[in-house]
Design an enzyme around this catalytic site. Structure first.
Site, short mmCIF file in Angstrom:
data_model
loop_
_atom_site.label_atom_id
_atom_site.label_comp_id
_atom_site.label_asym_id
_atom_site.label_seq_id
_atom_site.Cartn_x
_atom_site.Cartn_y
_atom_site.Cartn_z
N SER A 121 18.95 59.66 61.95
CA SER A 121 17.58 59.59 62.49
C SER A 121 16.72 58.64 61.68
CB SER A 121 16.92 60.96 62.42
OG SER A 121 17.72 61.93 63.00
N HIS A 142 21.54 57.10 68.65
CA HIS A 142 20.69 58.22 68.24
C HIS A 142 20.35 59.09 69.45
CE1 HIS A 142 16.71 59.95 66.75
NE2 HIS A 142 17.67 60.53 66.06
N GLU A 154 18.57 56.20 71.61
CA GLU A 154 18.16 54.96 70.95
C GLU A 154 19.42 54.27 70.43
OE1 GLU A 154 13.69 55.99 69.25
OE2 GLU A 154 15.39 56.73 68.13
N ASN A 192 11.21 58.95 66.24
CA ASN A 192 10.96 59.70 65.00
C ASN A 192 9.86 59.06 64.16
OD1 ASN A 192 12.76 61.61 65.71
ND2 ASN A 192 14.38 60.96 64.31
N1 LIG Z 1 18.50 67.95 64.23
C1 LIG Z 1 17.97 67.04 65.04
O1 LIG Z 1 17.06 67.36 65.81
C2 LIG Z 1 18.52 65.64 65.06
C3 LIG Z 1 18.22 64.81 66.14
C4 LIG Z 1 18.79 63.53 66.19
C5 LIG Z 1 19.58 63.09 65.17
N2 LIG Z 1 19.84 63.91 64.10
C6 LIG Z 1 20.74 63.40 63.05
O2 LIG Z 1 22.03 63.93 63.30
C7 LIG Z 1 22.73 64.09 62.07
C8 LIG Z 1 23.20 65.53 61.95
O3 LIG Z 1 22.05 66.39 61.89
P1 LIG Z 1 22.14 67.92 62.32
O4 LIG Z 1 20.74 68.38 62.48
O5 LIG Z 1 23.09 68.07 63.43
O6 LIG Z 1 22.75 68.56 60.99
P2 LIG Z 1 23.45 69.97 60.78
O7 LIG Z 1 23.23 70.33 59.38
O8 LIG Z 1 23.03 70.92 61.84
O9 LIG Z 1 25.02 69.67 61.03
C9 LIG Z 1 25.78 68.83 60.20
C10 LIG Z 1 27.26 69.24 60.34
O10 LIG Z 1 28.05 68.30 59.64
C11 LIG Z 1 29.13 68.99 59.03
N3 LIG Z 1 29.68 68.21 57.94
C12 LIG Z 1 29.19 68.05 56.69
N4 LIG Z 1 30.01 67.24 55.98
C13 LIG Z 1 31.02 66.89 56.80
C14 LIG Z 1 32.20 66.09 56.63
N5 LIG Z 1 32.46 65.49 55.47
N6 LIG Z 1 33.04 65.97 57.67
C15 LIG Z 1 32.79 66.57 58.84
N7 LIG Z 1 31.70 67.34 59.06
C16 LIG Z 1 30.82 67.49 58.05
C17 LIG Z 1 28.50 70.31 58.60
O11 LIG Z 1 29.48 71.30 58.40
C18 LIG Z 1 27.53 70.61 59.75
O12 LIG Z 1 28.16 71.41 60.74
C19 LIG Z 1 21.77 63.67 60.97
O13 LIG Z 1 22.01 62.34 60.64
C20 LIG Z 1 20.41 63.82 61.65
O14 LIG Z 1 19.44 63.00 61.08
C21 LIG Z 1 19.34 65.17 64.05
#
Ligand SMILES: NC(=O)c1ccc[n+]([C@@H]2O[C@H](COP(=O)([O-])OP(=O)(O)OC[C@H]3O[C@@H](n4cnc5c(N)ncnc54)[C@H](O)[C@@H]3O)[C@@H](O)[C@H]2O)c1
Length: 596
Positions: A121, A142, A154, A192
């Site tokens: 993000s 994204h 995005e 964002n």
């Molecule tokens: N939460 C949101 O609203 C949102 C929206 C758009 C983009 N994002 C982006 O998406 C990405 C993930 O965010 P999220 O909110 O889903 O996080 P999250 O913490 O909910 O999930 C992350 C997952 O990655 C896994 N993980 C960690 N290390 C790993 C590895 N080495 N190999 C495989 N899996 C691994 C974890 O076990 C976890 O299940 C981030 O870059 C975030 O900025 C988040």
């Protein structure tokens, strides 16, 4: 010919990853879904199952399609399972070093032609890409939360991303039924960058007890038509993820203090209060991962008795003024069964206001929303006057005269002489300090702000502004009156912009700055906020409706009171106002409305 993607890999099955898996599998694409450990894999599988089961229960997905969807997903621990996919989307936590490590590993595991994408993000896609030997095949894709629902994607290209990779990914987004906007690699991209300053500001309001979590969220939902309030949205995003995004945006985006995470966020993350995913964040949820909010110790009692606690009885209401707001407010009170005394500066004005109220009530009758008898009863409750003396026996006065402090102060001084003791005196000001008005009387404890939104008969929100001298009884009375009007009254402190304008206008101003910096177009920015965040209107659509002059004036007030450098009005906004491009009302603002 666009490249065929028959198998994609998704790394990390958390909040976003599990949703992204669903998006691909729903659209007939095989997915290799990868996690770091067996328990995390199980959690991801359960999230996918929960989401698709809910879709079936809601009748949005046939059972057979759900089963076929699940058959397309192959779950695995470790990146080795991704050796033959066509595209990988990484959705692991928002840490640059972690993402770089994963990309270096993906570069070794995946075939040379595989496209490697990040769902980051806020981090630099370019910095992630240089961890591989194929930065030209690295791109940002994204998705928005929840990925199966939100239409926007995005697409982030770096200076080295190959044009055909961008084109292939754009074609893929179309196949997924998504709308893409393609942009360069800048912290927060479009949505964002515009969203997180607002979210952080809302957390700051909560932290400083400016308003309750329920009131902050209700204000933005009801005042702006947003699908959810900022604190509920923080819980959905995940407080750990939100913290990392803010922190990165602060460091990458020019150290704008508005992106420096509010201290409370760090404390909540440290305490394990991560939002929905941990079952508790700003709100408490039924269980981890559940969207269902359950009451906790901070939940207000919503009963009538609780609302009326300490409130004074109100039967007769005076409304002073003859403009749009006064007219709407007279109608609202009369329809709700209050005796109303309307006071204007002359019988001619009173006749006009009376006509306007009649016209509006008649519209209700024509639309079948109001019975003729109720219209007649409402009109029968209103008396029309051109002298303040007729306010001697009212229980509440609502002032809605011109937005000039000297005029309002003089009026409140007169009301102080005329009105009986114990009357609640309310001002509808949207930008002046309520305390200034209160101090024009000898009874500042009885003075509150009642900030109605336009059009008052339609908008469900009223901001109840308490100054440092307002008594709890006056606040309780104002709240109870709002409830009796069928409106939601949210209580907040006496600061410029109250809740809604203070959170809304800096975001609009930021959108203007983004346009001015030529990062994106007005159309793409509007799209991003509507399709990525579910806003009813994009910022430029809204600015043209509200009026650029009005927006500039509010933004100036906020800047002057809070001295926040990031609130300085965008020069482009100032120039458009100077040029007379004020929005729809002058047929030209950010867009040309002359043909509509
Ligand atoms: N939460 C949101 O609203 C949102 C929206 C758009 C983009 N994002 C982006 O998406 C990405 C993930 O965010 P999220 O909110 O889903 O996080 P999250 O913490 O909910 O999930 C992350 C997952 O990655 C896994 N993980 C960690 N290390 C790993 C590895 N080495 N190999 C495989 N899996 C691994 C974890 O076990 C976890 O299940 C981030 O870059 C975030 O900025 C988040």
């Amino acid at each position: 010919m666009a490249r065929e993607f028959s198998t994609v890999g998704v790394v990390g099955l958390g909040t976003m990853g599990a949703g992204i898996v669903e998006v691909f599998a729903r659209n007939g694409i095989d997915v290799v879904a990868v996690e770091i450990s067996a328990p995390a894999l199980e959690r991801g599988r359960a999230t996918l199952k929960g989401s698709t089961d809910r879709a079936v229960a809601k009748g949005k997905l046939a059972e057979a399609d759900r089963d076929a969807l699940h058959e397309r997903v192959h779950f695995a621990v470790g990146l080795d399972a991704l050796h033959s996919v066509d595209l990988v989307i990484e959705a692991v936590p928002e840490h640059l070093d972690l993402k770089q490590r994963i990309f270096a590993e993906l570069d070794r595991v995946c075939r040379p032609e595989t496209i490697l994408a990040t769902n980051t993000s806020s981090l630099s896609v370019t910095e992630i890409s240089v961890a591989t030997s194929r930065p030209n095949q690295v791109i940002g894709i994204h998705f928005f939360n929840p990925a199966p629902v939100m239409k926007l994607v995005e697409v982030v290209r770096t200076v080295v991303t190959a044009p055909e990779v961008v084109a292939d990914v754009e074609a893929l987004c179309a196949r997924l039924g998504k709308v893409d906007v393609t942009i360069n690699d800048r912290a927060g991209f479009i949505a964002n960058a515009l969203l997180f300053g607002y979210l952080n500001h809302a957390v700051g309001m909560f932290e400083s007890h400016y308003a309750t979590r329920e009131d902050i969220d209700a204000a933005m939902k009801l005042g702006c038509g947003l699908p959810m309030g900022p604190l509920a949205l923080m819980d959905l995003i995940g407080l750990d993820t939100a913290y990392e995004i803010l922190d990165t945006m602060y460091r990458r985006g020019g150290r704008d203090r508005r992106h420096a995470p509010v201290p409370l966020l760090k404390q909540m993350v440290t305490a394990g209060l991560l939002g929905r995913k941990s079952g508790r964040g700003f709100y408490t949820y039924e269980r981890p991962g559940s969207p269902v909010v359950v009451p906790d110790e901070a939940t207000p009692l919503a009963t009538d008795a609780a609302l009326a606690d300490g409130a004074r009885a109100i039967a007769k209401v005076g409304v002073v003024g003859s403009g749009t707001m006064a007219t709407g407010i007279i109608e609202v009170f009369a329809k709700a069964g209050y005796e109303v005394v309307s006071v204007t500066r002359g019988m001619e004005k009173s006749a006009k206001v009376c006509e306007a109220v009649k016209t509006s009530l008649n519209k209700g009758v024509v639309r079948g929303k109001l019975a003729e008898a109720d219209r007649d009863a409402a009109l029968g409750r209103i008396s029309w006057s051109a002298t303040l003396d007729h306010l001697a026996d009212v229980d509440l006065v609502v002032e809605a005269v011109v937005e000039e402090l000297s005029v309002k102060k003089a009026l409140f001084a007169s009301l102080d002489e005329i009105c009986k003791p114990g009357v609640v005196l309310a001002t509808t000001t949207s930008s002046l300090p309520v305390i200034d008005v209160a101090m024009a009387t000898q009874r500042p404890a009885d003075v509150v702000g009642l900030h109605f939104f336009n059009p008052a008969p339609v908008m469900p929100l009223v901001e109840v502004v308490r100054t440092i001298r307002t008594s709890p009884e006056a606040t309780a009375t104002a709240r109870a009156v709002c409830a009796a009007l069928g409106k939601t009254g949210v209580v907040c402190g006496d600061r410029s912009g109250f809740i809604v304008n203070a959170l809304l206008f800096p975001y609009l101003n930021d959108a203007v700055k983004m346009l001015e910096a030529s990062y994106s177009t007005a159309d793409d920015i509007d799209h991003a906020m509507k399709l990525g965040c579910g806003y009813p209107m994009g910022p430029f659509e809204l600015l043209d409706v509200v009026g650029l002059d009005v927006s500039l004036a509010i933004q100036r007030e906020l800047y002057l009171e809070l001295r926040e450098p990031g609130f300085a009005p965008a020069p482009l906004l100032e120039h458009l106002v100077t040029a007379g491009y004020l929005g729809r009302k002058t047929r030209r603002g950010f867009r040309d409305h002359s043909h509509r």
